[in-house]
Design a protein around this motif. Structure first.
Motif, PDB file in Angstrom:
ATOM      1  N   ALA A 219       0.926  -1.170   0.128  1.00  0.00           N
ATOM      2  CA  ALA A 219       0.041  -0.158  -0.059  1.00  0.00           C
ATOM      3  C   ALA A 219       0.844   1.251   0.162  1.00  0.00           C
ATOM      4  CB  ALA A 219      -0.872   0.071   1.224  1.00  0.00           C
ATOM      5  N   LEU A 220       2.254   1.255   0.674  1.00  0.00           N
ATOM      6  CA  LEU A 220       3.026   2.397   0.823  1.00  0.00           C
ATOM      7  C   LEU A 220       3.220   2.938  -0.831  1.00  0.00           C
ATOM      8  CD1 LEU A 220       5.487   1.312   3.333  1.00  0.00           C
ATOM      9  CD2 LEU A 220       3.841   3.186   3.290  1.00  0.00           C
ATOM     10  N   PHE A 287      10.586  11.409  -4.606  1.00  0.00           N
ATOM     11  CA  PHE A 287      11.074  10.713  -5.833  1.00  0.00           C
ATOM     12  C   PHE A 287      11.826   9.458  -5.455  1.00  0.00           C
ATOM     13  CE2 PHE A 287      14.631  10.042  -8.767  1.00  0.00           C
ATOM     14  CZ  PHE A 287      13.804   9.756  -9.789  1.00  0.00           C
ATOM     15  N   TYR A 288      12.650   9.454  -4.599  1.00  0.00           N
ATOM     16  CA  TYR A 288      13.619   8.245  -4.123  1.00  0.00           C
ATOM     17  C   TYR A 288      12.677   7.325  -3.429  1.00  0.00           C
ATOM     18  CZ  TYR A 288      17.810  10.484  -6.128  1.00  0.00           C
ATOM     19  OH  TYR A 288      18.642  11.028  -6.954  1.00  0.00           O
ATOM     20  N   VAL A 289      11.936   7.821  -2.563  1.00  0.00           N
ATOM     21  CA  VAL A 289      10.832   7.007  -1.858  1.00  0.00           C
ATOM     22  C   VAL A 289      10.099   5.996  -2.828  1.00  0.00           C
ATOM     23  CG1 VAL A 289       9.106   6.572  -0.137  1.00  0.00           C
ATOM     24  CG2 VAL A 289      11.076   8.204   0.264  1.00  0.00           C
ATOM     25  N   GLU A 290       9.371   6.923  -3.801  1.00  0.00           N
ATOM     26  CA  GLU A 290       8.501   6.248  -4.740  1.00  0.00           C
ATOM     27  C   GLU A 290       9.595   5.119  -5.611  1.00  0.00           C
ATOM     28  OE1 GLU A 290       6.533   8.859  -7.217  1.00  0.00           O
ATOM     29  OE2 GLU A 290       5.474   9.909  -5.519  1.00  0.00           O
ATOM     30  N   ARG A 291      10.660   5.488  -5.856  1.00  0.00           N
ATOM     31  CA  ARG A 291      11.646   4.741  -6.781  1.00  0.00           C
ATOM     32  C   ARG A 291      11.893   3.754  -5.976  1.00  0.00           C
ATOM     33  NH1 ARG A 291      17.257   4.454  -8.042  1.00  0.00           N
ATOM     34  NH2 ARG A 291      17.310   4.087 -10.592  1.00  0.00           N
ATOM     35  N   TYR A 292      12.062   3.535  -4.709  1.00  0.00           N
ATOM     36  CA  TYR A 292      12.428   2.425  -3.784  1.00  0.00           C
ATOM     37  C   TYR A 292      11.347   1.214  -3.727  1.00  0.00           C
ATOM     38  CZ  TYR A 292      13.461  -0.468   0.451  1.00  0.00           C
ATOM     39  OH  TYR A 292      13.669  -1.198   1.323  1.00  0.00           O
ATOM     40  N   TYR A 293       9.970   1.988  -3.604  1.00  0.00           N
ATOM     41  CA  TYR A 293       8.909   1.050  -3.557  1.00  0.00           C
ATOM     42  C   TYR A 293       8.360   0.753  -5.062  1.00  0.00           C
ATOM     43  CZ  TYR A 293       8.505   1.967   1.562  1.00  0.00           C
ATOM     44  OH  TYR A 293       8.620   1.591   2.838  1.00  0.00           O
ATOM     45  N   ARG A 299       9.018  -3.089 -14.587  1.00  0.00           N
ATOM     46  CA  ARG A 299      10.016  -3.512 -15.486  1.00  0.00           C
ATOM     47  C   ARG A 299      11.488  -3.024 -15.144  1.00  0.00           C
ATOM     48  NH1 ARG A 299       8.488  -7.403 -18.700  1.00  0.00           N
ATOM     49  NH2 ARG A 299       6.208  -7.576 -19.297  1.00  0.00           N
ATOM     50  N   ALA A 300      11.570  -1.540 -15.228  1.00  0.00           N
ATOM     51  CA  ALA A 300      12.601  -0.686 -15.104  1.00  0.00           C
ATOM     52  C   ALA A 300      12.156   0.626 -14.061  1.00  0.00           C
ATOM     53  CB  ALA A 300      13.212  -0.182 -16.376  1.00  0.00           C
ATOM     54  N   LEU A 301      13.219   0.788 -13.144  1.00  0.00           N
ATOM     55  CA  LEU A 301      13.299   1.839 -12.205  1.00  0.00           C
ATOM     56  C   LEU A 301      13.207   3.154 -13.003  1.00  0.00           C
ATOM     57  CD1 LEU A 301      15.315   0.729  -9.206  1.00  0.00           C
ATOM     58  CD2 LEU A 301      12.677   0.460  -9.520  1.00  0.00           C
ATOM     59  N   PRO A 302      12.212   4.093 -12.725  1.00  0.00           N
ATOM     60  CA  PRO A 302      12.522   5.277 -13.297  1.00  0.00           C
ATOM     61  C   PRO A 302      13.685   6.032 -12.844  1.00  0.00           C
ATOM     62  CG  PRO A 302      11.233   5.577 -11.213  1.00  0.00           C
ATOM     63  CD  PRO A 302      11.311   4.116 -11.437  1.00  0.00           C
TER      64      PRO A 302
END
Length: 326
Positions: A219-220, A287-293, A299-302
Motif C-alpha cells: 500500500a505504501l 522521488f527516491y521513496v517512490e523509486r524504492y517502492y 520492469r525498469a526503475l524510473p
C-alpha cells in the motif's frame, strides 16, 4: 466472371520503373512539422523572459534587502520552529491517520462510525478555526480529568499550564492532518489486490502480520505520493500558527515587517524562497521513496535526474553526429 474456389489467377506484371536517382541510404526522413508546438514554445519563452526581467529590474523587490534578511537569526529561528512543528505534526498525523483508516476498515460498526465522523468533521472545519478553538480551549475547560464518565475522576491537571503555543500548534495541525491522512492510507490499503489478502489468509498468517508484512508495504507505493502532497500542504499550513502566537517562519517575517514596514516585500520574498526550498527537498525525497517502492512492480526503475541528464547529453551528441555526417 468469378473464378471457382481454389483456382489460380495470373496477376499482371508490374514494372518497378527505373531505379531511384538517389540511393535509399542517402535519403532522409523529414520529421512531421508541428508549428503549434513551436508557437507555444516561443510564447512560453517570451513570458518567462519577461517575468525574469521584471524580477531583476523592478526596484520594488529590493533584492539587496532580500539578501540582508535571508539568513538573519530571526528568520532562521522562525524556520527552525516551522520545521519542528511540521515534523511533529507529520508523524502524529500519519500515525493518527493509520489508526483512523484501520478503524474505518474494521468490522466494528462503532469504530467505523467514529472514524467516519472524525474525518467528516475535521475535513469540514477550516484549520484556522481548529487552531483558534484549541488556543482558547482553556476558557471552556480550565482543568481536564481522567476517570469514569459521570463518576469519580482519577486525576486532574491544569490545561492552561500544558497547552503551550507549540503544543497547541502541533495538536491542531496533527488533528487536521490525521483526517486527510486517514483517507490517503485507506485508499492505499484498498488499492492492494484482494488476492494478496486471500493468499495471506490461506497461509494462516495472523491479521497483524498480514498488515505489517504484506498489505502495508504494498500500500505504501500508493500512499507515498498522495501523503507527500499532504506533507507539502502541511509545511505551508504551518504559516497559520502565527495566529496562535507562535513565531514560525511566516510569523517572524510578519513581525519584522511590522517593525520595518519598508521591507515587507523583501521579507515576503524571503518566506517564499524558504518555502520553495523546503517543498523542493520534500519532493526530492518523495522521488527516491517512490523509486524504492517501485522495485518489483515495474520492469525498469524510473531514471534519476542525473541519469536523465546523462541520457539527454548522449542523445544530443548522437544527434549532432548524425547532422554532421549528412
Amino acid at each position: 466472371m468469378s473464378e471457382p474456389p481454389g483456382a489460380i489467377v495470373a496477376l499482371p506484371e508490374v514494372s518497378l520503373g527505373d531505379e531511384p536517382s538517389e540511393p535509399l541510404a542517402a535519403q532522409r526522413v523529414l520529421p512531421l512539422r508541428r508549428p503549434g508546438r513551436w508557437i507555444a514554445t516561443v510564447v512560453a519563452v517570451v513570458l518567462v523572459a519577461q517575468f525574469a526581467h521584471g524580477l531583476v529590474t523592478n526596484p520594488f523587490y529590493q533584492w539587496d534587502r532580500f539578501g540582508y534578511w535571508f539568513l538573519r537569526p530571526t528568520i532562521l529561528d522562525g524556520l527552525a520552529i516551522t520545521l519542528e512543528v511540521a515534523a511533529y505534526s507529520a508523524v502524529l498525523g500519519l500515525l493518527g491517520g493509520i489508526l483512523l483508516a484501520l478503524a474505518r476498515l474494521s468490522g466494528s460498526p462503532v469504530l467505523r462510525a467514529v472514524s467516519w465522523t472524525y474525518v467528516w468533521a475535521l475535513r469540514s472545519v477550516p484549520l484556522i478555526v481548529v487552531l483558534l478553538f484549541l488556543y482558547n480551549f482553556s476558557a471552556l475547560y480550565k482543568t481536564l480529568s481522567i476517570g469514569v464518565p459521570f463518576g469519580p475522576a482519577f486525576f486532574s491537571f491544569d490545561e492552561s499550564r500544558l497547552a503551550t503555543d507549540m503544543v497547541v500548534a502541533v495538536i491542531g495541525l496533527s488533528l487536521n492532518e490525521a483526517a486527510y491522512a486517514a483517507e490517503v492510507v485507506r485508499g492505499g490499503i484498498l488499492s492492494v489486490d484482494q488476492g494478496q489478502h486471500e493468499a495471506a489468509a490461506a497461509l494462516g498468517l495472523p491479521k497483524g502480520y498480514q498488515f505489517r508484512k504484506i498489505v502495508f508495504p504494498q500500500a505504501l507505493r500508493s500512499i507515498t505520493p498522495n501523503y507527500v502532497n499532504q506533507l507539502i500542504g502541511l509545511i505551508k499550513s504551518t504559516s497559520l500558527v502565527f495566529y496562535v502566537s507562535l513565531l514560525d517562519l511566516f510569523g517572524s517575517a510578519q513581525s519584522m515587517g511590522s517593525t520595518y514596514p519598508g521591507d515587507i516585500v523583501p521579507l515576503l520574498l524571503v518566506v517564499t524562497v524558504w518555502y520553495l526550498i523546503l517543498t523542493s527537498v520534500v519532493s526530492v525525497i518523495q522521488f527516491y521513496v517512490e523509486r524504492y517502492y517501485a522495485r518489483g512492480a515495474t520492469r525498469a526503475l524510473p531514471p534519476t535526474p542525473l541519469q536523465k541528464l546523462r541520457a539527454g547529453l548522449t542523445d544530443l551528441r548522437a544527434r549532432i553526429r548524425r547532422e554532421a555526417a549528412v
